[in-house]
Every structure is written in structure tokens, then in C-alpha cells.
Design an enzyme around this catalytic site. Structure first.
Site, PDB file in Angstrom:
ATOM      1  N   GLU A 102     -12.235   3.437  -1.089  1.00 36.80           N
ATOM      2  CA  GLU A 102     -11.764   4.568  -1.907  1.00 36.80           C
ATOM      3  C   GLU A 102     -11.447   4.171  -3.337  1.00 36.80           C
ATOM      4  O   GLU A 102     -11.535   5.008  -4.231  1.00 36.80           O
ATOM      5  CB  GLU A 102     -10.525   5.201  -1.263  1.00 36.80           C
TER       6      GLU A 102
ATOM      7  N   ASP B 142       0.845  -1.188   0.000  1.00 40.34           N
ATOM      8  CA  ASP B 142       0.000   0.000   0.000  1.00 40.34           C
ATOM      9  C   ASP B 142       0.887   1.247   0.000  1.00 40.34           C
ATOM     10  O   ASP B 142       1.908   1.311   0.688  1.00 40.34           O
ATOM     11  CB  ASP B 142      -0.910  -0.006   1.238  1.00 40.34           C
TER      12      ASP B 142
ATOM     13  N   HIS C 126     -10.439  -5.250  -3.500  1.00 39.20           N
ATOM     14  CA  HIS C 126      -9.106  -5.534  -2.947  1.00 39.20           C
ATOM     15  C   HIS C 126      -9.233  -5.948  -1.500  1.00 39.20           C
ATOM     16  O   HIS C 126     -10.155  -5.533  -0.793  1.00 39.20           O
ATOM     17  CB  HIS C 126      -8.184  -4.319  -3.062  1.00 39.20           C
TER      18      HIS C 126
HETATM   19  P1  5GP Z   1      -9.853   1.328   0.353  1.00 36.31           P
HETATM   20  O1  5GP Z   1     -10.180   2.490   1.236  1.00 36.31           O
HETATM   21  O2  5GP Z   1     -10.426   1.493  -1.035  1.00 36.31           O
HETATM   22  O3  5GP Z   1     -10.152   0.009   0.983  1.00 36.31           O
HETATM   23  O4  5GP Z   1      -8.269   1.337   0.232  1.00 36.31           O
HETATM   24  C1  5GP Z   1      -7.567   1.822  -0.875  1.00 36.31           C
HETATM   25  C2  5GP Z   1      -6.095   1.733  -0.544  1.00 36.31           C
HETATM   26  O5  5GP Z   1      -5.367   1.953  -1.724  1.00 36.31           O
HETATM   27  C3  5GP Z   1      -5.622   2.777   0.480  1.00 36.31           C
HETATM   28  O6  5GP Z   1      -5.053   2.109   1.607  1.00 36.31           O
HETATM   29  C4  5GP Z   1      -4.597   3.595  -0.293  1.00 36.31           C
HETATM   30  O7  5GP Z   1      -3.483   3.993   0.485  1.00 36.31           O
HETATM   31  C5  5GP Z   1      -4.195   2.659  -1.416  1.00 36.31           C
HETATM   32  N1  5GP Z   1      -3.758   3.318  -2.639  1.00 36.31           N
HETATM   33  C6  5GP Z   1      -4.399   4.341  -3.270  1.00 36.31           C
HETATM   34  N2  5GP Z   1      -3.718   4.693  -4.381  1.00 36.31           N
HETATM   35  C7  5GP Z   1      -2.639   3.859  -4.440  1.00 36.31           C
HETATM   36  C8  5GP Z   1      -1.566   3.722  -5.384  1.00 36.31           C
HETATM   37  O8  5GP Z   1      -1.454   4.440  -6.377  1.00 36.31           O
HETATM   38  N3  5GP Z   1      -0.654   2.744  -5.131  1.00 36.31           N
HETATM   39  C9  5GP Z   1      -0.742   1.933  -4.032  1.00 36.31           C
HETATM   40  N4  5GP Z   1       0.220   1.011  -3.894  1.00 36.31           N
HETATM   41  N5  5GP Z   1      -1.740   2.027  -3.139  1.00 36.31           N
HETATM   42  C10 5GP Z   1      -2.680   2.986  -3.341  1.00 36.31           C
END
Ligand code: 5GP
Length: 126
Positions: free
Chosen positions: A105, A39, A110
Site C-alpha cells: 500500500e 504501525d 519497508h
Molecule cells: P504495506 O501494505 O504497504 O506493506 O503496509 C503499509 C503499512 O503502513 C500498513 O500496515 C499501514 O497500517 C501502515 N501505515 C499506513 N499509513 C501509516 C501512517 O501514517 N503511519 C504509520 N505509522 N503507519 C502507517
């Protein structure tokens, strides 16, 4: 910004772009079903994301529409990644955010893997 966990799938989301190689990631594992990478904003000493290689918005979409072998292969990959990261002995947590209340987000399904320290209670108090 949180997103709805229901479609349609947005092929321009950041994980779709990572899968296409348009933006880089720190890859830790890949097989026919899944890609795992660190992440970008880790919330624990080890914070890895595991994503299916196919386009599903959320767990709801994945469970409803992915072929069962893809679902099995994906969750087997999640466990393999945790093992590869040597998290089985100390333990780890997996988490999948689905929709607005969970603050999803990125609209590509995932699973987060957290580890590397005691993780405390499951949810913040509210
Ligand atoms: P969600 O809130 O959708 O479960 O988590 C999305 C995750 O994706 C977040 O923890 C955020 O830090 C991660 N993330 C967002 N953009 C990127 C990116 O460009 N690369 C990586 N490796 N992680 C990302």
C-alpha cells in the site's frame, strides 16, 4: 489501494513524509540507514515498520539500486529492532509486500516486524 512495486518513486508517499518529519510517528529505532516506528494499524501486539532513509519504492527497487552497504545496514537494523523489542527469545516474523498481488500500500520499501504472540501459519489459506 495496492500499488505497483516498480517506480517512479512518489516523494509524497506517507513514509517519505514521516522521514521528513511532516507527520509524526511512534519511533522505536533510528540509525544512518533505517527508521523504525509502530504501525498505525497493528496486526499483532507488536507491529513495527522498518524503512530505509533513502527513497526506494519496494524490495525490487532497493535490491537493484541501493549501494550494498546500505542494504546490509538496513537488514542489520531490522534485526537490531527485533532484538531491542525483546522478540528474539519468543520469536517474530518479518514481511515485505512487493507490488499489487502482495497488496503493498505504501510505495516506500519497508519491512514489517510482527511479534508478541504466536503468529500461526505463514499465509491465510486461499
Ligand atoms: P504495506 O501494505 O504497504 O506493506 O503496509 C503499509 C503499512 O503502513 C500498513 O500496515 C499501514 O497500517 C501502515 N501505515 C499506513 N499509513 C501509516 C501512517 O501514517 N503511519 C504509520 N505509522 N503507519 C502507517
Amino acid at each position: 489501494m495496492p500499488v505497483a512495486g516498480l517506480g517512479p518513486y512518489d516523494a509524497h508517499n506517507v513514509f517519505a513524509r514521516i522521514l521528513r518529519g511532516e507527520i509524526p510517528c511512534r519511533k522505536v529505532y533510528e540509525d544512518e540507514h533505517a527508521l523504525a516506528f509502530h504501525d498505525i494499524n497493528p496486526q499483532a501486539p507488536i507491529h513495527v515498520l522498518v524503512i530505509p532513509k533513502t527513497p526506494y519504492v519496494s524490495l525490487a527497487d532497493f535490491a537493484a539500486s541501493a549501494p550494498p552497504p546500505a542494504i546490509a545496514g538496513f537488514f542489520q537494523a531490522v534485526a537490531k529492532v527485533a532484538k531491542q523489542l525483546e522478540l528474539e527469545d519468543p520469536g517474530y516474523r518479518i514481511l515485505a509486500n512487493m507490488g499489487a498481488d502482495a497488496h503493498q500500500e505504501v510505495p516506500h520499501f519497508h519491512v514489517h516486524i510482527f511479534g508478541g504472540r504466536p503468529l500461526g501459519p505463514m499465509l491465510q489459506q486461499f
